[in-house]
Design a protein around this motif. Structure first.
Motif, PDB file in Angstrom:
ATOM      1  N   PHE A 189       0.846  -1.205   0.000  1.00 19.45           N
ATOM      2  CA  PHE A 189       0.000   0.000   0.000  1.00 19.45           C
ATOM      3  C   PHE A 189       0.879   1.252   0.000  1.00 19.45           C
ATOM      4  CE2 PHE A 189      -2.213   3.436   2.225  1.00 19.45           C
ATOM      5  CZ  PHE A 189      -3.405   3.496   1.516  1.00 19.45           C
ATOM      6  N   GLY A 190       1.928   1.193   0.823  1.00 15.19           N
ATOM      7  CA  GLY A 190       2.856   2.319   0.907  1.00 15.19           C
ATOM      8  C   GLY A 190       3.493   2.631  -0.428  1.00 15.19           C
ATOM      9  N   GLU A 191       3.890   1.565  -1.134  1.00 22.37           N
ATOM     10  CA  GLU A 191       4.511   1.737  -2.451  1.00 22.37           C
ATOM     11  C   GLU A 191       3.507   2.331  -3.439  1.00 22.37           C
ATOM     12  OE1 GLU A 191       7.591   1.124  -3.453  1.00 22.37           O
ATOM     13  OE2 GLU A 191       8.260   0.439  -1.473  1.00 22.37           O
ATOM     14  N   LYS A 192       2.314   1.746  -3.434  1.00 19.62           N
ATOM     15  CA  LYS A 192       1.298   2.112  -4.422  1.00 19.62           C
ATOM     16  C   LYS A 192       0.810   3.558  -4.250  1.00 19.62           C
ATOM     17  CE  LYS A 192      -2.972   0.274  -6.362  1.00 19.62           C
ATOM     18  NZ  LYS A 192      -4.078  -0.668  -6.204  1.00 19.62           N
ATOM     19  N   TYR A 193       0.653   3.952  -2.996  1.00 23.08           N
ATOM     20  CA  TYR A 193       0.079   5.283  -2.735  1.00 23.08           C
ATOM     21  C   TYR A 193       1.124   6.293  -2.256  1.00 23.08           C
ATOM     22  CZ  TYR A 193      -4.468   3.149  -3.372  1.00 23.08           C
ATOM     23  OH  TYR A 193      -5.549   2.494  -3.918  1.00 23.08           O
ATOM     24  N   ASN A 194       2.402   5.904  -2.388  1.00 22.22           N
ATOM     25  CA  ASN A 194       3.487   6.790  -1.976  1.00 22.22           C
ATOM     26  C   ASN A 194       3.233   7.309  -0.543  1.00 22.22           C
ATOM     27  OD1 ASN A 194       5.908   7.931  -2.407  1.00 22.22           O
ATOM     28  ND2 ASN A 194       5.183   9.650  -3.654  1.00 22.22           N
ATOM     29  N   CYS A 195       3.038   6.356   0.323  1.00 22.86           N
ATOM     30  CA  CYS A 195       2.546   6.686   1.664  1.00 22.86           C
ATOM     31  C   CYS A 195       3.371   5.996   2.757  1.00 22.86           C
ATOM     32  CB  CYS A 195       1.083   6.230   1.730  1.00 22.86           C
ATOM     33  SG  CYS A 195       0.323   6.388   3.322  1.00 22.86           S
ATOM     34  N   ASP A 196       3.704   6.721   3.790  1.00 28.32           N
ATOM     35  CA  ASP A 196       4.336   6.115   4.971  1.00 28.32           C
ATOM     36  C   ASP A 196       3.232   5.529   5.837  1.00 28.32           C
ATOM     37  OD1 ASP A 196       7.031   6.669   4.539  1.00 28.32           O
ATOM     38  OD2 ASP A 196       6.764   8.748   5.181  1.00 28.32           O
ATOM     39  N   VAL A 197       3.301   4.225   6.051  1.00 27.45           N
ATOM     40  CA  VAL A 197       2.274   3.574   6.872  1.00 27.45           C
ATOM     41  C   VAL A 197       2.867   3.240   8.241  1.00 27.45           C
ATOM     42  CG1 VAL A 197       0.664   1.648   7.075  1.00 27.45           C
ATOM     43  CG2 VAL A 197       1.225   2.578   4.817  1.00 27.45           C
ATOM     44  N   GLU A 198       2.179   3.717   9.253  1.00 23.41           N
ATOM     45  CA  GLU A 198       2.645   3.477  10.619  1.00 23.41           C
ATOM     46  C   GLU A 198       1.603   2.643  11.355  1.00 23.41           C
ATOM     47  OE1 GLU A 198       3.337   6.241  14.529  1.00 23.41           O
ATOM     48  OE2 GLU A 198       3.619   7.162  12.566  1.00 23.41           O
ATOM     49  N   HIS A 199       2.063   1.662  12.133  1.00 26.58           N
ATOM     50  CA  HIS A 199       1.118   0.841  12.904  1.00 26.58           C
ATOM     51  C   HIS A 199       1.162   1.206  14.383  1.00 26.58           C
ATOM     52  CE1 HIS A 199       0.331  -2.005   9.606  1.00 26.58           C
ATOM     53  NE2 HIS A 199      -0.700  -2.363  10.350  1.00 26.58           N
ATOM     54  N   VAL A 200      -0.010   1.304  14.973  1.00 28.61           N
ATOM     55  CA  VAL A 200      -0.128   1.426  16.425  1.00 28.61           C
ATOM     56  C   VAL A 200      -0.858   0.172  16.874  1.00 28.61           C
ATOM     57  CG1 VAL A 200      -1.144   2.729  18.338  1.00 28.61           C
ATOM     58  CG2 VAL A 200      -0.267   3.939  16.345  1.00 28.61           C
ATOM     59  N   TYR A 201      -0.233  -0.581  17.772  1.00 26.50           N
ATOM     60  CA  TYR A 201      -0.874  -1.825  18.194  1.00 26.50           C
ATOM     61  C   TYR A 201      -1.724  -1.561  19.428  1.00 26.50           C
ATOM     62  CZ  TYR A 201       2.155  -3.818  14.738  1.00 26.50           C
ATOM     63  OH  TYR A 201       2.774  -4.092  13.559  1.00 26.50           O
ATOM     64  N   GLY A 202      -3.001  -1.899  19.293  1.00 26.97           N
ATOM     65  CA  GLY A 202      -3.973  -1.468  20.300  1.00 26.97           C
ATOM     66  C   GLY A 202      -4.058  -2.286  21.558  1.00 26.97           C
ATOM     67  N   GLY A 203      -3.369  -3.409  21.646  1.00 23.60           N
ATOM     68  CA  GLY A 203      -3.462  -4.234  22.846  1.00 23.60           C
ATOM     69  C   GLY A 203      -4.397  -5.407  22.644  1.00 23.60           C
ATOM     70  N   LEU A 248     -11.384   7.026  12.482  1.00 23.31           N
ATOM     71  CA  LEU A 248     -11.571   7.749  13.739  1.00 23.31           C
ATOM     72  C   LEU A 248     -11.895   9.220  13.507  1.00 23.31           C
ATOM     73  CD1 LEU A 248      -8.834   6.622  16.285  1.00 23.31           C
ATOM     74  CD2 LEU A 248     -11.230   5.932  16.153  1.00 23.31           C
ATOM     75  N   LYS A 249     -12.637   9.751  14.435  1.00 24.06           N
ATOM     76  CA  LYS A 249     -12.897  11.195  14.473  1.00 24.06           C
ATOM     77  C   LYS A 249     -11.537  11.925  14.500  1.00 24.06           C
ATOM     78  CE  LYS A 249     -14.399  14.381  17.988  1.00 24.06           C
ATOM     79  NZ  LYS A 249     -14.644  14.501  19.402  1.00 24.06           N
ATOM     80  N   ASP A 250     -11.438  13.049  13.828  1.00 25.14           N
ATOM     81  CA  ASP A 250     -10.209  13.855  13.784  1.00 25.14           C
ATOM     82  C   ASP A 250      -9.032  13.137  13.120  1.00 25.14           C
ATOM     83  OD1 ASP A 250     -11.676  15.703  15.203  1.00 25.14           O
ATOM     84  OD2 ASP A 250     -10.865  15.088  17.153  1.00 25.14           O
ATOM     85  N   ALA A 251      -9.321  12.099  12.311  1.00 24.50           N
ATOM     86  CA  ALA A 251      -8.224  11.406  11.620  1.00 24.50           C
ATOM     87  C   ALA A 251      -7.468  12.412  10.763  1.00 24.50           C
ATOM     88  CB  ALA A 251      -8.787  10.291  10.754  1.00 24.50           C
ATOM     89  N   PRO A 252      -6.145  12.530  10.915  1.00 22.48           N
ATOM     90  CA  PRO A 252      -5.419  13.549  10.158  1.00 22.48           C
ATOM     91  C   PRO A 252      -5.272  13.214   8.669  1.00 22.48           C
ATOM     92  CG  PRO A 252      -3.921  12.309  11.571  1.00 22.48           C
ATOM     93  CD  PRO A 252      -5.301  11.824  11.881  1.00 22.48           C
ATOM     94  N   ASN A 253      -5.464  11.936   8.312  1.00 21.47           N
ATOM     95  CA  ASN A 253      -5.261  11.543   6.913  1.00 21.47           C
ATOM     96  C   ASN A 253      -6.506  10.808   6.391  1.00 21.47           C
ATOM     97  OD1 ASN A 253      -2.275  12.245   7.037  1.00 21.47           O
ATOM     98  ND2 ASN A 253      -2.403  10.650   8.594  1.00 21.47           N
ATOM     99  N   TYR A 254      -7.625  11.513   6.367  1.00 17.71           N
ATOM    100  CA  TYR A 254      -8.901  10.883   6.004  1.00 17.71           C
ATOM    101  C   TYR A 254      -8.841  10.247   4.610  1.00 17.71           C
ATOM    102  CZ  TYR A 254     -13.854  10.231   5.020  1.00 17.71           C
ATOM    103  OH  TYR A 254     -15.064   9.677   4.689  1.00 17.71           O
ATOM    104  N   ASP A 255      -8.251  10.979   3.642  1.00 22.85           N
ATOM    105  CA  ASP A 255      -8.220  10.467   2.265  1.00 22.85           C
ATOM    106  C   ASP A 255      -7.445   9.152   2.177  1.00 22.85           C
ATOM    107  OD1 ASP A 255      -9.759  12.440   1.257  1.00 22.85           O
ATOM    108  OD2 ASP A 255      -8.088  13.736   0.671  1.00 22.85           O
ATOM    109  N   MET A 256      -6.295   9.117   2.857  1.00 19.66           N
ATOM    110  CA  MET A 256      -5.494   7.893   2.847  1.00 19.66           C
ATOM    111  C   MET A 256      -6.230   6.762   3.579  1.00 19.66           C
ATOM    112  SD  MET A 256      -2.636   7.542   1.285  1.00 19.66           S
ATOM    113  CE  MET A 256      -3.239   8.446  -0.102  1.00 19.66           C
ATOM    114  N   ALA A 257      -6.981   7.132   4.622  1.00 25.81           N
ATOM    115  CA  ALA A 257      -7.736   6.123   5.375  1.00 25.81           C
ATOM    116  C   ALA A 257      -8.778   5.463   4.468  1.00 25.81           C
ATOM    117  CB  ALA A 257      -8.417   6.771   6.581  1.00 25.81           C
ATOM    118  N   VAL A 258      -9.463   6.283   3.643  1.00 22.37           N
ATOM    119  CA  VAL A 258     -10.453   5.719   2.721  1.00 22.37           C
ATOM    120  C   VAL A 258      -9.753   4.859   1.664  1.00 22.37           C
ATOM    121  CG1 VAL A 258     -12.267   6.251   1.051  1.00 22.37           C
ATOM    122  CG2 VAL A 258     -12.048   7.644   3.101  1.00 22.37           C
TER     123      VAL A 258
END
Lengths: 384, 290
Positions: free
Chosen positions: A80-94, A298-308
């Motif tokens: 996905f990162g390659e395709k959309y020229n995007c840095d993908v970061e994971h937060v592990y929720g527990g 999530l509400k206030d997601a800083p990267n809504y377009d990338m999220a979609v």
């Protein structure tokens, strides 16, 4: 006094030694962590893991999910990162949704974009005002998602607006040890019959516990007669060896032959089958529980377009096929085109051969019912 | 500024950082817990707008809390007693019997479990308690159990795991008191004709009471509030009060009820510890201690 000093010195030395060892351990893990995931303990505290080229691309996406649950596989975040020229970061929720929620509330809002959650929590997140509507016109494969999930109210608000997109589905059904149990198991009634008393593991989850008992009784799972359910659950309490609450609980008990039968998730069964354990998974004639983990923004997601875009990618035929056929860990796709194209061997591996049962009861309930059911299940467990 | 005022100022300056730390990490969270227990909200993004006594009414009138609280206190009492019985001779041996040069090594062995994850300790014992584990195999070999018998997923398993996790804390507490007892007083007791039991009751027990009390507090309270052990190894009757509190925070996000349960639990345990402290003081006086 001298003795005390010696004891104190010993304690301090041990503390220092432990600190040094743990520091060494972290250093040793660092190179591996660059390509893999953070440790669960760190993940639970909301720590994040940067990809190798973090910060070098114009787009960014922050995903919250469980560790090693598809999104951090190579064909997922990497491609996905390659395709959309995007840095993908994971937060592990527990390990639990409570930990997810805590991570979100303690700094996740405004930082995390998409979260993978169980359908039973979608309404709860919605009620808390944590979600925003998904622009479904940009999720190209949305119409291909299994209708039983796609059209379910669990993923929408009261007005029908879509807040969650089903992604991976599975079931909580009946499994048994085929070396110990000779008869063919086809009904929940066989588990309740008394023949397997002291060998049963029953799911310690209020929803699954009550719905499974309702299915066994032939009651409407969404609104069962609670007096009958109580009697059935107390009967099961007498018969069961243990309650389980994680993959690990079930698999350890099964492998040590402490249990031979019980209700369980598909994932635990496929894992045990891969290890060569004699486990059979069946969909009882009365029905089983179905669930579909889904992506929310999530509400206030800083990267809504990338999220979609991520949701669009994660439900695409390519991604869903990779997910279903990935040898290290298979997950059942919600995309019907992918499901239809799977080989019989793949379907067997995913425990959906010859066909997907048509009597799955999807995890969903209102907040009022949840409060009532949780108190009910706690009361059953407190009964000695 | 005279010397008295300067000393007083210095004392205040010295205790201020620790007092602030105690207030911010101890007292304020406890007060928040008490306030939350009366809140009619899930306490996530909502502001506190209304108060309710519903959570406390649930605790008082629903049987779940009472049943689990009693069970947790019973298990905590059994585990604490077992730890005392195991730890007294061990701590005495380390403090008074072994060569003083070896004390440090023995104490180090005692505290080694503290350097391991509690979860790991728990799973280790669980493996040993399975039907084909080392403990049950040994009991089968001795003819005390049938092949394949297992005590895993029972109250016995929970108690064994909790004793294993906590008895070293009791040893350390008792050691710190026993080590200070003047050996010549014990010798004088024997010289004056007191037997071993009398010496223990009138010399050793009163003088080791501070360590014993610390041990009781440090074992009883965490055991009463534990939930991982009983959930994992306790079988279908394993639920303790800690599990009920935990489920409010991790499963249903009912923070208000969780806070009320925590407050009720803390209050009951604190009252119990206060009673134990009073009783020990009374016993100590009756035995001729201070």
């Amino acid at each position: 006094m001298k003795q005390h000093m010696r004891l104190l010195a010993l304690l301090l030395a041990l503390v220092m030694l432990t600190a040094c060892l743990s520091a060494c351990g972290k250093k040793a893990e660092a190179p591996a962590a660059a390509g893999a995931a953070a440790e669960p303990a760190e993940a639970a505290s909301g720590d994040t893991q940067e990809p190798a080229k973090a910060g070098s691309r114009p787009n960014k996406l922050v995903i919250m999910n469980s560790k090693q649950y598809v999104s951090d596989f190579p064909f997922a975040a990497g491609e996905f990162g390659e395709k959309y020229n995007c840095d993908v970061e994971h937060v592990y929720g527990g390990g639990s949704m409570g930990e997810y929620l805590m991570s979100i509330l303690s700094g996740g809002l405004g930082k995390v974009d998409v979260v993978n959650i169980n359908p039973i929590y979608v309404q709860q997140f919605l009620n808390e005002g944590l979600l925003q509507e998904i622009d479904i016109s940009r999720v190209k494969s949305y119409e291909d998602i299994m209708p039983m999930f796609r059209d379910h109210k669990a993923f929408r608000d009261a007005d029908g607006n879509i807040y969650a997109v089903p992604w991976v589905w599975g079931s909580t059904s009946l499994a048994y040890n085929s070396e110990v149990i000779d008869e063919e198991i086809t009904s929940w009634k066989q588990m309740w019959s008394g023949d397997y008393a002291g060998q049963i593991a029953y799911f310690d989850d209020y929803f699954s516990a009550i719905v499974t008992a309702a299915l066994y009784l032939g009651e409407d799972p969404s609104n069962p007669d609670m007096a009958k359910v109580e009697a059935a659950l107390l009967d099961m309490q007498e018969q069961a060896k243990t309650y389980w609450s994680s993959y690990d609980d079930w698999m350890k008990a099964f492998k040590s032959r402490e249990i031979t039968i019980g209700n369980v998730w598909t994932g635990a069964v496929t894992n045990l089958q891969q290890q060569g354990e004699p486990i059979v998974y069946v969909y009882p004639e009365e029905g089983a529980i179905g669930w579909a983990d889904s992506w929310v923004i999530l509400k206030d997601a800083p990267n809504y377009d990338m999220a979609v875009e991520w949701i669009n990618y994660a439900t695409s035929e390519y991604f869903q096929n990779c997910m279903a056929t990935y040898s290290e860990q298979r997950n059942t796709p919600t995309n019907t085109k992918v499901l239809d194209a799977l080989s019989d061997a793949d379907k067997q591996a995913l425990l959906i051969f010859p066909a997907i049962p048509d009597n799955l009861f999807l995890q969903y309930q209102t907040a009022e019912q949840e409060t009532e059911w949780v108190a009910f299940w706690d009361r059953i467990k407190a009964t000695q | 500024m005279d010397i008295k005022k300067r000393e007083s100022l210095r004392s205040w300056l010295l205790i201020t950082p620790s007092s602030l730390l105690l207030a911010s990490l101890g007292i304020i969270p406890l007060l928040m817990l008490a306030v939350f227990s009366l809140c009619d909200t899930t306490l996530t993004l909502d502001a506190i707008t209304s108060f309710t006594t519903a959570h406390w009414r649930n605790i008082l009138f629903e049987p779940t809390f009472g049943a689990l609280m009693l069970k947790s206190l019973r298990i905590a009492a059994i585990v604490t007693l077992a730890c005392i019985v195991i730890a007294y001779p061990t701590a005495w041996g380390i403090a008074k019997v072994v060569n003083p040069k070896r004390r440090s090594s023995l104490l180090m062995l005692t505290i080694i479990p503290f350097f391991t994850s509690q979860l790991l300790l728990m799973y280790t014992i669980m493996v040993m308690l399975t039907g084909n584990g080392i403990i049950m195999s040994g009991l089968t070999f001795l003819g005390l159990a049938q092949p394949g018998d297992s005590i895993l997923y029972s109250a016995k398993a929970v108690i064994i795991i909790l004793i294993y996790e906590d008895f070293s804390m009791m040893i350390l507490c008792l050691y710190s008191s026993l080590e200070k007892i003047d050996t010549s007083v014990i010798e004088a007791s024997h010289t004056l004709g007191a037997g071993k039991m009398r010496t223990f009751l009138y010399i050793i027990l009163p003088q080791s009471m501070p360590g014993l009390l610390s041990g009781i507090f440090l074992v009883f309270i965490p055991v009463a509030g534990s939930f991982a052990e009983s959930t994992r190894a306790g079988g279908t009757s394993g639920m303790m009060i800690g599990a009920l509190i935990n489920s409010q925070y991790t499963n249903v996000f009912n923070m208000g009820y969780g806070a009320a349960l925590s407050c009720a639990f803390l209050t009951i345990v604190l009252v119990l510890m206060w009673l134990i402290s009073l009783t020990s003081r009374y016993v100590n006086k009756a035995l001729g201690g201070e």
